[in-house]
Design an enzyme around this catalytic site. Structure first.
Site, PDB file in Angstrom:
ATOM      1  N   GLY A  44      79.156 -20.372  37.715  1.00  0.00           N
ATOM      2  CA  GLY A  44      77.864 -20.786  38.406  1.00  0.00           C
ATOM      3  C   GLY A  44      77.249 -21.977  38.379  1.00  0.00           C
ATOM      4  N   CYS A  45      77.210 -22.257  36.830  1.00  0.00           N
ATOM      5  CA  CYS A  45      76.654 -23.732  36.402  1.00  0.00           C
ATOM      6  C   CYS A  45      77.716 -24.902  36.836  1.00  0.00           C
ATOM      7  CB  CYS A  45      76.391 -23.603  34.917  1.00  0.00           C
ATOM      8  SG  CYS A  45      75.143 -22.490  34.599  1.00  0.00           S
ATOM      9  N   THR A  46      78.773 -24.757  36.765  1.00  0.00           N
ATOM     10  CA  THR A  46      79.819 -25.844  37.134  1.00  0.00           C
ATOM     11  C   THR A  46      79.694 -25.998  38.819  1.00  0.00           C
ATOM     12  OG1 THR A  46      81.489 -25.199  35.473  1.00  0.00           O
ATOM     13  CG2 THR A  46      82.338 -26.300  37.495  1.00  0.00           C
TER      14      THR A  46
END
Length: 155
Positions: A44-46
């Protein structure tokens, strides 16, 4: 701490991947997209970081700077930036000082375990340093476009 739209955004100074210490006041006269995310290199952060990367020039056209903050150390931020070609600063909030000021350091539950961590959130701070908009409990899909559209309307 309770944040109020229209009031001064909480000030902080954190180490950035460029080797400098960075404060909000460094960007006076610019809009700031301040986004808190849980962890470098996670799916998700990527996706969120790459979405900000892909829209980076459009934010710049609106006189906005993007700052990402997570509890990861600078060395991990550097790998994340290198792997994904991120053109904006990532700040290390290892002691979660800024996260607590912005009330995004929360008790989380995952697979039956409880732990403290970042609640994915984004804040728009205007050229005068005032909080204009906040997005909390962000769902990654479509979020960057929504933030960009909101900033366009604010201009």
């Amino acid at each position: 701490m309770s944040l109020q739209i229209g009031e001064k955004a909480p000030e902080f100074t954190l180490h950035a991947n460029n080797g400098q210490e960075v404060s909000l006041t460094d960007f006076k006269g610019k809009n700031i997209i301040l986004y808190f995310y849980p962890k470098d290199m996670t799916p998700g952060c990527t996706t969120e970081a790459c979405d900000f990367r892909d829209q980076h020039e459009k934010f710049e056209e609106l006189n906005a700077v993007i700052l990402g903050i997570s509890p990861d150390p600078i060395s991990r931020h550097e790998k994340f930036i290198e792997k994904h070609g991120l053109p904006f600063l990532l700040l290390a909030d290892e002691d979660h000082e800024a996260a607590e000021q912005y009330d995004v350091w929360k008790l989380k539950k995952n697979f039956g375990k409880e732990y403290m961590g970042i609640e994915r959130s984004t804040f728009l701070i205007n050229k005068e340093g005032n909080l204009v908009k906040e997005w909390r409990k962000v769902k990654v899909q479509g979020h960057v476009e929504e933030a960009l559209e909101y900033l366009r309307k604010e201009q």
